[in-house]
Write an enzyme that holds these catalytic residues in place. Structure first.
Site, PDB file in Angstrom:
ATOM      1  N   GLU A   1     -88.916  21.363  19.964  1.00 27.44           N
ATOM      2  CA  GLU A   1     -89.566  20.806  21.159  1.00 27.44           C
ATOM      3  C   GLU A   1     -88.501  19.965  21.852  1.00 27.44           C
ATOM      4  O   GLU A   1     -88.238  18.835  21.464  1.00 27.44           O
ATOM      5  CB  GLU A   1     -90.773  19.939  20.735  1.00 27.44           C
ATOM      6  CG  GLU A   1     -91.874  20.710  20.030  1.00 27.44           C
ATOM      7  CD  GLU A   1     -92.776  21.482  21.005  1.00 27.44           C
ATOM      8  OE1 GLU A   1     -92.761  21.173  22.218  1.00 27.44           O
ATOM      9  OE2 GLU A   1     -93.481  22.398  20.546  1.00 27.44           O
TER      10      GLU A   1
ATOM     11  N   CYS B   1     -90.689  13.534  28.056  1.00 30.79           N
ATOM     12  CA  CYS B   1     -90.000  14.829  28.095  1.00 30.79           C
ATOM     13  C   CYS B   1     -90.471  15.699  29.249  1.00 30.79           C
ATOM     14  O   CYS B   1     -89.707  16.491  29.785  1.00 30.79           O
ATOM     15  CB  CYS B   1     -90.227  15.569  26.777  1.00 30.79           C
ATOM     16  SG  CYS B   1     -91.974  15.770  26.389  1.00 30.79           S
TER      17      CYS B   1
HETATM   18  P1  NAD Z   1     -82.533  12.835  19.957  1.00 36.74           P
HETATM   19  O1  NAD Z   1     -82.317  14.300  19.963  1.00 36.74           O
HETATM   20  O2  NAD Z   1     -81.385  11.940  20.192  1.00 36.74           O
HETATM   21  O3  NAD Z   1     -83.191  12.358  18.583  1.00 36.74           O
HETATM   22  C1  NAD Z   1     -84.378  12.914  18.053  1.00 36.74           C
HETATM   23  C2  NAD Z   1     -84.371  12.800  16.551  1.00 36.74           C
HETATM   24  O4  NAD Z   1     -83.297  13.576  16.062  1.00 36.74           O
HETATM   25  C3  NAD Z   1     -84.214  11.394  15.985  1.00 36.74           C
HETATM   26  O5  NAD Z   1     -85.147  11.189  14.939  1.00 36.74           O
HETATM   27  C4  NAD Z   1     -82.800  11.409  15.421  1.00 36.74           C
HETATM   28  O6  NAD Z   1     -82.672  10.599  14.272  1.00 36.74           O
HETATM   29  C5  NAD Z   1     -82.614  12.859  15.061  1.00 36.74           C
HETATM   30  N1  NAD Z   1     -81.210  13.291  15.011  1.00 36.74           N
HETATM   31  C6  NAD Z   1     -80.155  12.750  15.652  1.00 36.74           C
HETATM   32  N2  NAD Z   1     -79.025  13.435  15.340  1.00 36.74           N
HETATM   33  C7  NAD Z   1     -79.374  14.417  14.471  1.00 36.74           C
HETATM   34  C8  NAD Z   1     -78.669  15.454  13.797  1.00 36.74           C
HETATM   35  N3  NAD Z   1     -77.356  15.622  13.939  1.00 36.74           N
HETATM   36  N4  NAD Z   1     -79.380  16.294  13.006  1.00 36.74           N
HETATM   37  C9  NAD Z   1     -80.703  16.152  12.859  1.00 36.74           C
HETATM   38  N5  NAD Z   1     -81.422  15.190  13.483  1.00 36.74           N
HETATM   39  C10 NAD Z   1     -80.776  14.324  14.278  1.00 36.74           C
HETATM   40  O7  NAD Z   1     -83.684  12.599  21.051  1.00 36.74           O
HETATM   41  P2  NAD Z   1     -84.279  11.234  21.545  1.00 36.74           P
HETATM   42  O8  NAD Z   1     -83.271  10.505  22.352  1.00 36.74           O
HETATM   43  O9  NAD Z   1     -84.936  10.523  20.424  1.00 36.74           O
HETATM   44  O10 NAD Z   1     -85.447  11.785  22.500  1.00 36.74           O
HETATM   45  C11 NAD Z   1     -85.229  12.151  23.808  1.00 36.74           C
HETATM   46  C12 NAD Z   1     -85.130  13.651  23.970  1.00 36.74           C
HETATM   47  O11 NAD Z   1     -86.229  14.282  23.349  1.00 36.74           O
HETATM   48  C13 NAD Z   1     -85.200  14.087  25.424  1.00 36.74           C
HETATM   49  O12 NAD Z   1     -84.295  15.134  25.636  1.00 36.74           O
HETATM   50  C14 NAD Z   1     -86.629  14.566  25.577  1.00 36.74           C
HETATM   51  O13 NAD Z   1     -86.833  15.476  26.632  1.00 36.74           O
HETATM   52  C15 NAD Z   1     -86.876  15.176  24.260  1.00 36.74           C
HETATM   53  N6  NAD Z   1     -88.308  15.187  23.985  1.00 36.74           N
HETATM   54  C16 NAD Z   1     -88.940  16.375  23.926  1.00 36.74           C
HETATM   55  C17 NAD Z   1     -90.306  16.398  23.713  1.00 36.74           C
HETATM   56  C18 NAD Z   1     -91.075  17.670  23.648  1.00 36.74           C
HETATM   57  O14 NAD Z   1     -92.235  17.626  23.243  1.00 36.74           O
HETATM   58  N7  NAD Z   1     -90.522  18.806  24.012  1.00 36.74           N
HETATM   59  C19 NAD Z   1     -90.996  15.203  23.537  1.00 36.74           C
HETATM   60  C20 NAD Z   1     -90.291  14.016  23.590  1.00 36.74           C
HETATM   61  C21 NAD Z   1     -88.942  14.015  23.800  1.00 36.74           C
END
Ligand code: NAD
Length: 477
Positions: free
Chosen positions: A222, A256
């Site tokens: 997502e 998002c």
């Molecule tokens: P992010 O990708 O930075 O982090 C999300 C999660 O991934 C965190 O728990 C983090 O610890 C983990 N993570 C970080 N590096 C990782 C790695 N190398 N391997 C595995 N996991 C890792 O995202 P964010 O800043 O927390 O959220 C914002 C983003 O999420 C935006 O792009 C937004 O559009 C998207 N988002 C999507 C939805 C959806 O439903 N499609 C909902 C909310 C947010």
């Protein structure tokens, strides 16, 4: 000495212990019965309703300030609604589905059986730190899986509260939570889960999918992207502006599916801009001390957004900061005024990267055809918003553009529809959840064919002779 969130809580050793515990439980008992699923869901529902104010306060503390009503709408109501819906439909979802069998294979019968996938992982982001951790967990439990959740380290208080909730209401062999930073997240995505559900950015989604590939772990991703809003010239501008700003400024744009930018015909642009400014003034007469207006999650994201605005200014855009009460914004409090960017160009950050804040580029195009081409020339977004009362043109827009979902004549509300799949397409994600789609995501759809006592297999078995060739003639035609 202060320690980083990674040091404070969680480690890869905790991760292995939690995963091992769930794996052992799976080995001994496999998935959850209907009664166990219903009991877990009820316990979660009761906890969420009872702790709604604590949730609002905790999430607000993580953000610096988060509107209480936004939390109650997006993190409490949405969750309560989803759990109630799941509980009232679960028995029906779990039913085996008989499927028709063609003449050739009658009187055999066929059916689809839903089986829990196993031990699954959920990685959540910070922007709706509770909802985006609990909803996939609810879907996993509805399907009978055992689940390990990793909330975001950028909302550490909410992560701790989430862990406390799971510890209090769910049996430890059903759900576990691990907290910690990127190191824990990376190790998490490398575990041999039976399914991995990730919500976050497109760039991290790539890492997650790569790590999962080593175990051939299927993923639901997502992700994010730049979701456009398109306004047809015949649509009342004031109404479009109000709904675009409502979707944009909810959680200060840290959503998002927030409309990322607006496409409007050139001759309507200034009228729309006036209405966007007016809509902000009506919804938020003041911003800094307004409890309805949420802050930016942390300094890094605040600086990132300011840098994107400055980059647009430096490259020649007209930047309209909407500040209805002419307040002074203290960077320490991390509230950012709604900002419109006009006359932007493709080399600007605001027109390249997902904005994820209260900044809205308004892009002028010649006509709706040009708007469609603009969207289709760019990576497929998570959502698309189209404002037009004409159903035929709406249908054409749905058919001719690609996005995870669509909301017509409003913004973000498609997310809350319990009977719609929610998910992206291409770079905005793969797979979907919510309601039945969540149950399906975490289930194995097992196809089962049952041979009848009396059957025609003799006709197609060796030694092949005249009989099989006669049968083949009938079968092939
Ligand atoms: P992010 O990708 O930075 O982090 C999300 C999660 O991934 C965190 O728990 C983090 O610890 C983990 N993570 C970080 N590096 C990782 C790695 N190398 N391997 C595995 N996991 C890792 O995202 P964010 O800043 O927390 O959220 C914002 C983003 O999420 C935006 O792009 C937004 O559009 C998207 N988002 C999507 C939805 C959806 O439903 N499609 C909902 C909310 C947010």
């Amino acid at each position: 000495m202060t320690s980083s969130p990674e040091e404070e809580s969680g480690s890869t050793a905790d991760l292995d212990t939690a995963f091992g515990r769930l794996k052992d439980a799976w080995k001994q008992h496999q998935g959850l019965s209907y009664a166990q699923r219903m009991a877990c869901l009820k316990a979660l529902l009761t906890w969420v309703r009872k702790h709604k104010e604590e949730l609002a306060e905790t999430i607000s503390a993580d953000f610096g300030h988060r509107s209480r009503e936004e939390t109650l709408l997006a993190e409490v109501f949405t969750v309560v609604d989803e759990i109630r819906h799941t509980r009232s439909h679960l028995a029906e979802w779990m039913e085996e589905q008989p499927r028709p069998v063609s003449m050739t294979f009658k009187p055999g019968t066929a059916k689809v059986v839903w089986q829990p996938l196993g031990v699954v992982g959920v990685i959540a982001p910070w922007n709706y730190p509770f909802q985006l951790a609990i909803l996939p967990m609810v879907a996993a439990i509805s399907a009978g899986c055992r689940v390990l959740v990793k909330p975001s380290e950028l909302a550490p208080r909410t992560a701790e509260l989430f862990a406390r909730m799971v510890g209090e209401v769910l049996p430890p062999d059903v759900a576990q939570v691990v907290t910690g930073g990127v190191e824990v997240s990376a190790a998490f995505s490398a575990l041999p889960f039976d399914h991995l559900f990730f919500t976050g950015s497109t760039s991290v989604g790539r890492h997650v999918m790569r790590a999962a590939a080593d175990n051939l772990t299927p993923v639901t991703l997502e992700l994010g992207g730049k979701s456009p809003a398109i306004v047809h010239p015949s649509f009342p501008m004031a109404r479009a502006a109000e709904r675009i700003m409502a979707g944009k400024l909810f959680n200060a744009g840290q959503t998002c599916i927030a409309p990322d930018y607006v496409l409007v015909t050139r001759d309507q642009r200034d009228a729309l801009v006036d209405q966007l400014v007016a809509a902000v003034g009506r919804a938020y007469p003041k911003l800094v001390d307004n409890p309805d207006y949420t802050a930016i999650i942390n300094e890094r994201h605040h600086a990132r957004l300011q840098h994107a605005i400055q980059d647009a200014r430096d490259k020649g855009a007209r930047v309209v900061e909407v500040n209805p009460a002419n307040e002074t914004f203290d960077p320490q409090r991390r509230k950012l005024p709604p900002t419109l960017v006009l006359d932007g160009t493709d080399d600007m950050i605001v027109l390249q990267d997902e904005i994820f804040g209260p900044v809205l580029p308004v892009v002028a195009v010649d006509d709706i055809e040009a708007a469609i081409a603009y969207v289709n020339d760019r990576p497929r977004p998570l959502a698309l918003y189209y404002f037009d009362w004409n159903s035929r043109r709406c249908d054409a827009m749905i058919q001719r553009t690609w996005s995870g979902g669509v909301c017509l004549n409003d913004t973000i509300l498609h997310f809350s529809q319990l009977e719609l799949p929610f998910g992206g397409v291409g770079p905005s994600g793969m797979g979907a959840y919510h309601g039945w789609y969540g149950f399906r995501t975490f289930s194995h759809e097992k196809g089962v064919f049952r041979q009848a006592r009396v059957n025609g297999t003799k006709l197609i078995s060796p030694p092949y002779g005249k009989l099989v060739n006669r049968a083949l003639k009938v079968m092939i035609g």
